[in-house]
Design a protein around this motif. Structure first.
Motif: not given
Length: 338
Positions: A244-264
């Motif tokens: 997808p071009t964008a993600v809507f994350a419904t809480d902190d855990l989902k937000v952090m997981s996206i940032y982590r995977v993008c970094t890795e």
């Protein structure tokens, strides 16, 4: 020798029952008599025996009901709101009993036991189950229950303090659409609580009303734990037929997981992936790019819920059954226009 309420009654020239009413903050007493009792208490340096008083009038305690620790251990919302509730209870000279349970029946059994034993004078629930059978059963015990979350039914003793999760989610999704995004994924929590349902429905309705396709692989139940959220983010970003071009994350855990995977995986944000979400933690200021988000007013929710509960314990009936706390949408750097 330790003074008793009989000694106070004698010094204040009132009856023992009048002293008892003052000690229990009851209102059916004249101001003049109340002042005499308070002066006698101060003169005698009287400190009431909390256990003895509890045997007749109940403990000065409230109970906080949280979810199972399996679903809350990594979520900063629960620790933050517990701190807010505990601080307010301390100001009111009330103890706090924290309760978790394996299931709804276990939860109800523990609640009823504490109510019947006069161990608590009110309850705060930190989650709002979509199945409101629990509320119906608890309502009959005539003890105030404040739910930090949505309550759909009408009850005598159940009160709600909440934010507008549906509208906030709709607005975040709409913001992505206004920035040109059409392929928008949603990482959400399991749908057994009103908050999860409302946040997902805000996304779904906004997508449909704007004529956008709802791709099944873009709507991901990401669980309650760090591990589940991380696995879901990896699956969404690395194994879907296309990203997808964008993600809507419904809480902190989902937000952090996206940032982590993008970094890795060296996925550049926001140029390759935009993100919006909810946040109620102290971690948000450290995210790069800075997150566009709905900031959950955890302290205000805790303060409002606890204040409402103590109003009801004191039999102040001026409050409504449903209270909404406004949120803030913070626009930052995590979304790119396409």
């Amino acid at each position: 020798m330790i003074p008793t309420i009989y000694d106070i009654a004698k010094v204040a020239n009132v009856s023992k029952s009048t002293v008892s009413r003052v000690l229990n903050n009851q209102r059916n007493i004249s101001e003049e008599a109340r002042n005499r009792v308070l002066k006698a208490i101060e003169k005698l340096n009287y400190h009431p025996n909390k256990l003895a008083r509890a045997l007749s009038s109940g403990f000065d305690a409230i109970m906080v009901i949280s979810r199972s620790t399996k679903t809350t251990s990594d979520n900063p919302f629960f620790s933050e709101i517990l701190h807010s509730i505990s601080r307010k209870a301390e100001e009111e000279d009330f103890d706090v009993i924290l309760q978790t349970a394996k299931n709804t029946q276990d939860e109800l059994t523990k609640c009823v036991s504490k109510i019947r034993e006069k161990m608590i004078k009110g309850i705060i629930m930190l989650t709002s189950p979509a199945d409101e059978t629990f509320f119906k059963q608890l309502d009959m015990f005539n003890i105030p229950v404040v739910v930090v979350g949505k309550v759909e039914g009408n009850y005598n003793n159940i009160f709600s303090v909440d934010t507008n999760n549906y509208q906030d989610s709709y607005d975040l999704t709409k913001y992505l659409i206004e920035k040109g995004h059409r392929e928008i994924a949603c990482m959400h929590s399991p749908l057994d609580y009103h908050v999860s349902i409302d946040r997902l429905n805000g996304y779904l309705d906004c997508m449909e009303e704007n004529g956008l396709e709802l791709r099944k692989e873009f709507i991901v139940d990401s669980g309650y734990t760090v591990e589940k959220a991380y696995e879901s983010a990896k699956k969404l970003l690395l194994t879907a037929s296309h990203r997808p071009t964008a993600v809507f994350a419904t809480d902190d855990l989902k937000v952090m997981s996206i940032y982590r995977v993008c970094t890795e995986e060296k996925i550049e944000m926001p140029n390759e992936l935009s993100i919006v979400g909810y946040s109620n933690s102290s971690y948000s200021p450290f995210l790069l790019p800075a997150l566009t988000r709905i900031e959950i007013p955890v302290k205000k929710l805790g303060d409002a819920g606890t204040e409402l509960l103590f109003n009801k314990i004191k039999q102040n009936n001026t409050s409504s059954h449903k209270t909404f706390i406004p949120t803030s949408k913070i626009i930052q750097d995590s979304v790119i226009k396409i």
